[in-house]
Every structure is written in C-alpha cells, then in structure tokens.
Write a protein that holds these residues in place. Structure first.
Motif, short mmCIF file in Angstrom:
data_model
loop_
_atom_site.label_atom_id
_atom_site.label_comp_id
_atom_site.label_asym_id
_atom_site.label_seq_id
_atom_site.Cartn_x
_atom_site.Cartn_y
_atom_site.Cartn_z
N ARG A 1 -10.57 6.65 -38.20
CA ARG A 1 -9.65 5.83 -39.10
C ARG A 1 -8.18 6.90 -39.25
O ARG A 1 -7.18 6.24 -39.09
CB ARG A 1 -10.15 5.81 -40.63
CG ARG A 1 -9.24 5.25 -41.61
CD ARG A 1 -9.77 4.94 -42.99
NE ARG A 1 -10.50 6.09 -43.45
CZ ARG A 1 -9.95 7.30 -43.84
NH1 ARG A 1 -8.67 7.32 -44.15
NH2 ARG A 1 -10.64 8.32 -44.59
N ILE A 2 -8.52 8.02 -39.40
CA ILE A 2 -7.26 9.40 -39.40
C ILE A 2 -6.61 9.03 -37.97
O ILE A 2 -5.30 8.97 -37.91
CB ILE A 2 -7.99 10.48 -39.76
CG1 ILE A 2 -8.27 10.71 -41.23
CG2 ILE A 2 -6.92 11.81 -39.38
CD1 ILE A 2 -9.14 11.71 -41.31
N PHE A 3 -7.32 8.90 -37.03
CA PHE A 3 -6.42 9.02 -35.65
C PHE A 3 -5.79 7.78 -35.35
O PHE A 3 -4.54 7.88 -34.98
CB PHE A 3 -7.72 8.94 -34.38
CG PHE A 3 -7.01 8.73 -33.10
CD1 PHE A 3 -6.43 9.47 -32.34
CD2 PHE A 3 -7.47 7.35 -32.60
CE1 PHE A 3 -5.82 9.22 -31.36
CE2 PHE A 3 -6.74 7.05 -31.30
CZ PHE A 3 -6.17 7.90 -30.60
N LEU A 4 -6.39 6.65 -35.82
CA LEU A 4 -5.68 5.39 -35.69
C LEU A 4 -4.42 5.34 -36.56
O LEU A 4 -3.35 4.88 -35.82
CB LEU A 4 -6.48 4.14 -36.02
CG LEU A 4 -7.74 3.93 -34.98
CD1 LEU A 4 -8.44 2.93 -35.22
CD2 LEU A 4 -6.94 3.58 -33.47
N SER A 5 -4.53 5.87 -37.80
CA SER A 5 -3.36 5.84 -38.56
C SER A 5 -2.19 6.69 -38.23
O SER A 5 -1.13 6.46 -37.98
CB SER A 5 -3.83 6.24 -39.97
OG SER A 5 -2.62 6.48 -40.69
N ILE B 1 -10.52 6.03 -26.86
CA ILE B 1 -10.80 7.24 -27.60
C ILE B 1 -11.45 6.94 -28.94
O ILE B 1 -12.09 7.80 -29.26
CB ILE B 1 -9.10 7.56 -27.98
CG1 ILE B 1 -8.41 8.02 -26.81
CG2 ILE B 1 -8.98 8.95 -29.17
CD1 ILE B 1 -6.74 8.14 -27.25
N GLY B 2 -11.29 5.67 -29.33
CA GLY B 2 -12.04 5.34 -30.49
C GLY B 2 -13.67 5.22 -30.27
O GLY B 2 -14.38 5.73 -31.04
N ALA C 1 -18.49 17.44 -23.26
CA ALA C 1 -17.51 16.42 -22.87
C ALA C 1 -17.76 15.43 -23.73
O ALA C 1 -18.87 14.97 -24.05
CB ALA C 1 -17.58 16.08 -21.58
N LEU C 2 -16.60 14.86 -24.49
CA LEU C 2 -16.73 13.51 -25.26
C LEU C 2 -17.02 12.43 -24.20
O LEU C 2 -16.27 12.31 -23.00
CB LEU C 2 -15.27 13.21 -26.05
CG LEU C 2 -15.56 13.68 -27.60
CD1 LEU C 2 -15.57 15.16 -27.53
CD2 LEU C 2 -14.20 13.31 -28.24
N THR C 3 -17.82 11.51 -24.64
CA THR C 3 -18.14 10.15 -23.62
C THR C 3 -17.58 9.05 -24.41
O THR C 3 -17.87 9.02 -25.73
CB THR C 3 -19.60 10.29 -23.45
OG1 THR C 3 -20.41 10.41 -24.41
CG2 THR C 3 -19.95 11.44 -22.61
N ILE D 1 -8.80 9.70 -19.60
CA ILE D 1 -7.77 8.87 -19.92
C ILE D 1 -6.40 9.16 -18.96
O ILE D 1 -5.87 10.18 -19.58
CB ILE D 1 -7.13 8.41 -21.32
CG1 ILE D 1 -8.60 8.24 -22.30
CG2 ILE D 1 -6.09 7.52 -21.47
CD1 ILE D 1 -8.52 8.03 -23.66
N LYS D 2 -6.42 8.50 -17.97
CA LYS D 2 -5.12 8.75 -17.05
C LYS D 2 -3.80 8.17 -17.52
O LYS D 2 -3.52 7.48 -16.73
CB LYS D 2 -5.44 8.52 -15.65
CG LYS D 2 -6.75 9.46 -14.96
CD LYS D 2 -7.12 8.91 -13.73
CE LYS D 2 -8.24 10.05 -13.25
NZ LYS D 2 -8.55 9.71 -11.81
#
Length: 226
Positions: free
Chosen positions: A114-118, A139-140, A173-175, A184-185
């Motif tokens: 929620r914070i990231f999207l805002s 990313i979400g 690593a985040l998956t 993400i290129k």
C-alpha cells in the motif's frame, strides 16, 4: 655497550616523536579527514562508506531516517558509483545504483504494498503510471511474497545495467509470480522509485540526507546517539 643501547633508544623515541608531530600537523590541516571506509551511524544502524554490489564498488552518497507519520520506518541509504548532489545528476549516472532500507519497525506485506503504490503514484505522472502497470504489478507480487519485514532487516533495491531492477531481503532475492527472481528491465520504473526518495515529492529531510547535503554522524560518535 650500555651507552650504545641508550643512544639507540633515544633515537627511536625521537623518531616516534617526529612521526606523532607530523600526524598532528596533518590532522590540523584536514579537520574532517576520516578513514576511507569509516562507518556512519543513524538510529543504531551502521552504514559503511563503501559496498560491493554485483562486482562493482559503490560509495555512500547519503542517508536519512524515513518516517511514516510519527513513526521511524527505516534508515534509507543511497549508494552510487560516485557521489552526486542533485537528483538529475543521479538519474543520469551510469552503473549500479542502490537504495538500501534498514528496517526500524515491523511491516506486513499488505502495508508495504500500500505504501509503495501510494508513493510511486505520487512520484509518477499519470501517463508514466499507466505505462508502467506491468512492472508495478511485478513489484507488488514480489512485495507480497515477503510477507513481512521486521526491525533489523535489510532490503536492497538495485538498478543493475543489463539485468534490470533487482531486490533482496536479508540477502535473498525477491521473487515474483511463480517464484522467479524479480528482475524488471525498465529503467524508468526504477527512476520513478528513486524519485520517491530524492524527487520533489519526497520529504525535504529525506531528500537532503540522500543527496549528501546533511552531515552524517560517524559510528561511535556522541552525535550518533542523538
């Protein structure tokens, strides 16, 4: 024999005295001189002056405490191939770039998302946001797989030329969907992410700290506890 020994000791003492005096004179001329990799400290978090990421040496450009309302969320650090003091210069910089989040309190994945999207939407134009729906979804999904972050965790969000936007949580690593490593290129997506920290919509104290415009306390100094 004794006289020779005493003479040798006197010469050693004199040599040491000259070295100490020379060091004192140098420190007077360079009052802010510090070891090349001396750490700085914020909120008990020590940040090295240099790190190695993906085989490249990066330098600490700046750091600051990021807040959410009344709460301190994390100590944010910006590492770059070389120091820059303006957002435009940082956006144009080639090479690996790293935003490091040293977590100061617990957040669930839903709160993180929620914070990231805002923040992302606030830092992007409407056209940019619509264009980046795909990367935003990636990313979400990666944030959702983290479940939660706790005090002491470290999240690195890196731009790596040739590989894209990479991220790790405590070194892992985040998956995204299907368990594939997030990569993400799309450099625009990462630049908008950086705007969240150093762009016009970012809090002034956060932006100034990351741009290196705020003097940081050295680890172990009295200022580090304030």
């Amino acid at each position: 024999m004794s006289d020779n020994l005493n003479q040798d000791q006197d010469e050693t003492v004199n040599t040491l005295r000259r070295q100490l005096l020379a060091g004192a004179a140098a420190s007077t001329l360079l009052p802010w001189a510090t070891p090349a990799n001396a750490a700085v400290e914020l909120e008990g978090v020590e940040l090295p002056e240099t790190v190695t990421a993906y085989g490249h040496k990066l330098v600490l450009n700046g750091a600051a405490v990021r807040k959410r309302g009344y709460f301190k969320a994390d100590v944010t650090a910006l590492y770059l191939p070389e120091k820059r003091t303006t957002p435009d210069a940082i956006y144009k910089l080639d090479g690996v770039r790293r935003i490091q989040l040293n977590i100061l309190r617990e957040f669930t994945s839903s709160t993180i998302t929620r914070i990231f999207l805002s923040d992302f939407k606030q830092s992007a134009t409407d056209e940019e946001f619509k264009k980046l729906i795909g990367p935003i979804g990636q990313i979400g999904a990666a944030y959702a797989n983290v479940k939660r972050v706790s005090k002491g965790d470290v999240v690195n969000l890196d731009w790596v030329p040739g590989q894209g936007w990479m991220a790790t949580h405590n070194g892992r690593a985040l998956t995204g969907d299907g368990g594939s490593t997030m990569s993400i290129k799309d450099e625009l997506a990462y630049q908008i992410y950086m705007r969240m920290y150093i762009g016009p919509a970012a809090p002034e104290d956060l932006r100034n700290g990351l741009l290196g415009l705020t003097r940081l306390p050295k680890a172990g100094s009295r200022d580090a506890d304030n």
